[in-house]
Design an enzyme around this catalytic site. Structure first.
Site, PDB file in Angstrom:
ATOM      1  N   HIS A 374       0.830  -1.273   0.340  1.00 15.93           N
ATOM      2  CA  HIS A 374       0.484  -0.422  -0.041  1.00 15.93           C
ATOM      3  C   HIS A 374       0.733   1.317  -0.272  1.00 15.93           C
ATOM      4  CE1 HIS A 374      -4.146  -1.787   0.801  1.00 15.93           C
ATOM      5  NE2 HIS A 374      -3.536  -2.485   1.721  1.00 15.93           N
ATOM      6  N   LYS A 567      -8.965  13.368   5.231  1.00 14.09           N
ATOM      7  CA  LYS A 567      -8.010  12.558   5.525  1.00 14.09           C
ATOM      8  C   LYS A 567      -7.268  12.356   6.291  1.00 14.09           C
ATOM      9  CE  LYS A 567      -7.039  13.433   0.877  1.00 14.09           C
ATOM     10  NZ  LYS A 567      -6.783  12.648  -0.222  1.00 14.09           N
ATOM     11  N   ARG A 568      -6.049  11.147   6.767  1.00 13.45           N
ATOM     12  CA  ARG A 568      -4.906  11.750   7.900  1.00 13.45           C
ATOM     13  C   ARG A 568      -4.248  12.904   7.385  1.00 13.45           C
ATOM     14  NH1 ARG A 568      -5.114   7.801  11.957  1.00 13.45           N
ATOM     15  NH2 ARG A 568      -3.262   8.325  12.054  1.00 13.45           N
ATOM     16  N   LYS A 573       0.488  14.190   2.086  1.00 12.66           N
ATOM     17  CA  LYS A 573      -1.028  14.771   1.809  1.00 12.66           C
ATOM     18  C   LYS A 573      -1.216  16.151   1.408  1.00 12.66           C
ATOM     19  CE  LYS A 573      -2.598  10.392   3.235  1.00 12.66           C
ATOM     20  NZ  LYS A 573      -3.595   9.852   2.482  1.00 12.66           N
ATOM     21  N   THR A 678      -8.872   6.994  -1.758  1.00 11.64           N
ATOM     22  CA  THR A 678      -9.553   5.747  -2.206  1.00 11.64           C
ATOM     23  C   THR A 678     -11.426   7.128  -1.757  1.00 11.64           C
ATOM     24  OG1 THR A 678     -10.126   5.127   0.063  1.00 11.64           O
ATOM     25  CG2 THR A 678      -9.305   3.594  -1.509  1.00 11.64           C
ATOM     26  N   LYS A 682     -14.551   8.469  -3.860  1.00 16.49           N
ATOM     27  CA  LYS A 682     -15.739   8.859  -2.832  1.00 16.49           C
ATOM     28  C   LYS A 682     -16.315  10.226  -3.391  1.00 16.49           C
ATOM     29  CE  LYS A 682     -14.193   5.759   0.287  1.00 16.49           C
ATOM     30  NZ  LYS A 682     -13.557   5.925   2.182  1.00 16.49           N
TER      31      LYS A 682
HETATM   32  O1  CGF Z   1      -3.893   2.566   2.070  1.00 17.04           O
HETATM   33  C1  CGF Z   1      -3.008   3.740   2.217  1.00 17.04           C
HETATM   34  C2  CGF Z   1      -3.611   4.160   3.299  1.00 17.04           C
HETATM   35  N1  CGF Z   1      -2.918   5.241   4.027  1.00 17.04           N
HETATM   36  O2  CGF Z   1      -3.698   3.166   4.781  1.00 17.04           O
HETATM   37  N2  CGF Z   1      -1.481   3.068   2.706  1.00 17.04           N
HETATM   38  N3  CGF Z   1      -1.327   2.473   3.812  1.00 17.04           N
HETATM   39  N4  CGF Z   1      -0.597   2.123   4.457  1.00 17.04           N
HETATM   40  C3  CGF Z   1      -2.458   4.753   1.113  1.00 17.04           C
HETATM   41  O3  CGF Z   1      -1.569   5.429   1.275  1.00 17.04           O
HETATM   42  C4  CGF Z   1      -3.173   5.026   0.270  1.00 17.04           C
HETATM   43  O4  CGF Z   1      -2.991   5.684  -0.982  1.00 17.04           O
HETATM   44  C5  CGF Z   1      -4.354   3.851   0.168  1.00 17.04           C
HETATM   45  O5  CGF Z   1      -5.771   3.505  -0.758  1.00 17.04           O
HETATM   46  C6  CGF Z   1      -4.762   2.937   1.300  1.00 17.04           C
HETATM   47  C7  CGF Z   1      -5.722   1.707   0.649  1.00 17.04           C
HETATM   48  O6  CGF Z   1      -4.759   1.018  -0.277  1.00 17.04           O
END
Ligand code: CGF
Length: 837
Positions: A374, A567-568, A573, A678, A682
């Site tokens: 990820h 988002k976080r 970001k 993601t 949305k």
């Molecule tokens: O996973 C992430 C998210 N922050 O949880 N990563 N991790 N570890 C990515 O940074 C996102 O870009 C991604 O959409 C998400 C799910 O795959």
């Protein structure tokens, strides 16, 4: 068993275990029954929360019926299953979703209203199950919804944390963290399986002995054991009888261990051991995209993977098949490196306990596992220090060293005399102390490795896993672009838009085949349709404005452009860049004459998101946002032209209000840093436009919706390294507009500038790792383009409809089907409604 019973007894059971009907009165009876018996309350003496509890219990009864039928039929048929191992499942609320998926929302709505309650208030009483940090955990939840909807035989495995992600409150502009004890009032959405208990061991030493054939056998003598207790969370599919399961493990002390200590007269030690055992599943680590490296985290990972594997193996053994059939019955997906120990544990079980040869076992292991990566961020790469690992899992360490040895021998054979290569590919990093690279272990132990968006999947092949691609070949590395479930993220979160779409398309089939949304394009030139479309957006904005009033005590106008970044909070970001651009906007407005101001597009800039408690710079960004908001929102020279809010405690249920209400949302990570994202999907699915960089899934969204419907800016992923280099060694000056903004902060326009110095110093020339200065001018220009476009509401509405219409690709149904076909080799197994409870 049934066969042994007299016919009458069987008939009696059959008759009494018929499912309850789903008409309004039966549903009401079951609600009242739960009020008076399970909750032991007087029928008329109820508040919204107890109404919620009773409705939840009644819904749960229906869920359990489906769950029983599904699990019963699957046990009999025993098809290949996939097991999705995820340390996080960010489910949010369950009631609304369960009722919608089972097709019972209307019936329950009517029943509840007649009983004197408002269904929306009842739904609002549920607390979120927040067992995740962000994208990764919510992705797991969306995938579980799709797996169930598509009738795939699938189980999730995770941990049942007592404390989910912390609650965020804003005090004097700063984030403060409070524990999220979500189990305070019990959780109706789980089925405790107190009978399913697995012993999990830690520590101790390994005894190596030769068996009668001269083979060395390794016997792990652990020092400590705890119990894993199963809690099952039913996941109903949409418009199907199928109801899958997420099994979450809770740690408890083992009775035997306690007794030994107790009998030795060491009462305190036994109590201490008991609390230590409970600690394992006590709290979710609140880090997203960063690695904690804590012993307790490693204990969590082993506890969870060992319990899950034990369970999977037990289920497999019931079928009395050969071990070599294991990969034909079982696919295990590793959601990130967190469950990588499962690879080692399965190898251990097969070799040490089932007495298979190393090679036979390894073949089974590598055919069973697949791994999703990820992130490429170095700070997120999981590594465990060898001494700590050895102390907790001595036998597993030996196995890892052996896996590594055999692997490197093969690499050496293929690419002789390249010590640098062996060093780079090794599972063990030669640091002080040595470190175990979990990503390397996951690649070596899996048959497929996937990234989560096209750009990201290519990046992993050219960066972190480049050597592995050279060694294994391209085929092992695939792309599975993330997706989101349209059931929660449109149907549930935006009911009015969902209804408009269904009415327009003549059915709700699009909820199971999102590509059908394409037909909405035929309505783009229909002014009436556009009016209804925009009226729904406005309705959703009013709802969000109310939430903002309650949570932030700021009045915002729903007629302004709603600009959202939720988002976080993370440097990559670039919420920092967003707030800097807001300051720039503020300064620009302040410098305008009254007539110039008249043409300014009013904007409400909405932020939300949690920072990891130890992430100092991210927390300072939150403080800066709040300090800017405090000044801007009070400034009469600006009035309604600009408002800034930070919505505290962003979570899934808050997202369900925010997402349908955005006009524009920001997905502005430095190119190459956001694996997919993601929330971008949305927002666009709900007719919100996005402003973004060429990063993650933004690129594929652009391809689907067309470049005229998205605001793209900034450098490209392949330019990043050169830009960093130029900045570092050629002293590229800071962007002048950015310079002006920084001077304003330094002059104290927003509180004491000393507070923000550490943040500002991340921008000093040569240090601006996330390239805020390099992208600033194009970011400002993209924001201006948004303002201009928004002024033409007719055109904007067309863009908005086009966005939704072209989002078919991003359904998690598509993602899950790709995983099923290309990686897991599983097939749908539709469940038949046999009418049983
Ligand atoms: O996973 C992430 C998210 N922050 O949880 N990563 N991790 N570890 C990515 O940074 C996102 O870009 C991604 O959409 C998400 C799910 O795959």
């Amino acid at each position: 068993e049934k066969a042994k019973w007299p016919k009458e007894t069987v008939e009696l059971w059959e008759r009494l275990s018929k499912k309850e009907a789903n008409d309004v009165e039966t549903v009401q009876k079951s609600i009242v029954h739960h009020v008076t018996t399970t909750l032991a309350r007087a029928a008329y003496n109820m508040d919204n929360f107890s109404a919620y509890q009773a409705v939840a219990l009644s819904t749960r009864d229906r869920l359990i019926s489906r769950w029983n039928e599904t699990q019963g039929q699957l046990s009999k048929a025993d098809p290949k299953r996939v097991y999705y191992l995820s340390l996080e499942f960010l489910l949010g609320r369950s009631m609304d979703n369960a009722l919608l998926n089972m097709g019972l929302k209307g019936t329950y709505g009517k029943g509840v209203e007649q009983l004197g309650f408002n269904m929306e208030d009842v739904i609002e009483s549920e607390v979120d199950a927040a067992l995740g940090n962000g994208g990764l955990g919510r992705l797991a939840a969306c995938y579980m919804d799709s797996l169930a909807t598509l009738d795939y035989p699938a189980w999730g495995y995770g941990l049942r944390y007592n404390y989910g992600i912390f609650q965020q409150r804003i005090v004097d502009g700063y984030q403060t963290e409070y524990p999220d004890y979500w189990l305070n009032f019990d959780n109706p959405w789980e089925l405790p399986r107190l009978d399913i208990s697995i012993q999990i061991s830690f520590g101790g030493h390994v005894q190596s002995i030769q068996d009668e054939y001269g083979v060395t056998r390794h016997n792990w003598i652990p020092a400590q054991s705890v119990q894993a207790i199963a809690y099952d969370v039913p996941i109903p599919g949409y418009d199907t009888e199928n109801c899958n399961n997420i099994r979450l493990w809770r740690s408890k002390p083992t009775k035997t261990f306690d007794l030994t200590s107790f009998n030795e007269g060491n009462y305190e030690k036994s109590v201490e051991d008991a609390t230590n055992a409970e600690k394992i599943t006590s709290v979710l680590y609140p880090n997203d995209n960063t690695m904690a490296g804590k012993e307790l985290r490693l204990k969590q990972q082993y506890f969870w993977t060992a319990a899950s594997l034990h369970d999977i193996v037990r289920r497999f053994k019931k079928s009395r098949r050969e071990w070599s059939d294991f990969p034909d019955q079982v696919a295990i997906q590793l959601n990130d490196t967190h469950p990588t120990l499962a690879i080692v544990e399965l190898q251990r079980l097969l070799v040490d306990e089932e007495m298979l040869s190393w090679d036979d076992a390894w073949e089974i292991v590598t055919k069973t596992f697949a791994f999703t990566n990820h992130t490429v961020l170095p700070e997120a790469m999981e590594k465990w220090s060898v001494p700590m690992f050895e102390y907790l899992l001595p036998r597993h360490l030996q196995i890892i060293f052996d896996i590594n040895l055999f692997f490197l021998q093969k690499v050496e054979k293929k690419f002789p005399n390249d010590r640098g290569l062996l060093n780079r590919m090794s599972i063990i990093e030669e640091a002080q102390p040595q470190q175990i690279r979990m990503a390397h272990l996951a690649v070596v132990g899996s048959h497929k490795v996937n990234g989560v968006a096209a750009l990201h999947s290519n990046l992993i092949k050219t960066t972190i896993f480049k050597d592995f691609v050279d060694y294994y070949g391209e085929d092992k590395f695939v792309n599975k672009t993330n997706g989101i479930t349209p059931r929660r993220w449109l149907h549930q979160a935006n009911p009015k838009l969902s209804k408009l779409i269904s009415d327009t398309l003549g059915s709700d089939k699009w909820l199971k085949d999102l590509s059908l949304l394409k037909k909405l394009t035929t309505k783009i030139d229909n002014a009436e349709f556009r009016k209804s479309w925009m009226a729904i957006k406005r309705h959703n904005k009013v709802r969000l404005a109310e939430l903002i009033k309650i949570r932030c005590n700021v009045e915002v106008s729903p007629d302004a452009l709603f600009d959202v970044q939720v988002k976080r909070i993370h440097e990559y970001k670039r919420q920092f860049m967003n707030i800097l651009a807001v300051i720039h906007r503020y300064r620009t407005i302040k410098s305008m004459t009254a007539s110039q101001k008249a043409s300014v597009q009013p904007r409400v800039v909405i932020f939300g998101g949690k920072a990891a408690p130890g992430y100092y710079i991210a927390k300072l960004v939150i403080k800066l946002i709040n300090s800017v908001a405090a000044v801007v929102n009070q400034d009469p020279a600006v009035g309604d032209l600009l408002k800034v809010v930070f919505i505290p405690d962003y979570n899934v249920s808050v997202a369900e209000v925010i997402v349908p209400a955005s006009d524009i949302s920001q997905h502005i990570s430095t190119a190459g840093t956001e694996a997919s994202g993601t929330s971008n999907m949305k927002f666009v699915l709900n007719g919100g436009l996005i402003i973004g960089t060429m990063d993650g899934a933004n690129i594929e969204i652009l391809e689907e919706i067309g470049e005229e419907n998205i605001f793209i800016f900034g450098c490209l992923a392949h330019e990043v390294e050169d830009l960093r280099h130029a900045q570092r060694y050629r002293g590229v000056p800071m962007d002048p507009a950015l310079q002006g903004v920084i001077s304003a902060i330094e002059k104290g326009v927003f509180e004491d500038p000393k507070i923000f110095q550490p943040l500002i110093s991340t921008l000093t020339v040569g240090k601006d790792f996330y390239l805020i200065s390099a992208d600033f001018a194009s970011y400002i220009a993209a924001n201006q383009a948004v303002d201009t476009a928004y002024k033409n509401q007719e055109e904007w509405s067309k863009k908005s409809i086009r966005c939704t219409a072209n989002m078919g690709k991003f359904s998690s149904d598509r993602s899950v089907k790709e995983y099923a076909d290309d990686i897991w080799g599983i097939k749908s197994y539709p469940i038949v409604d046999e009418g049983h409870m």
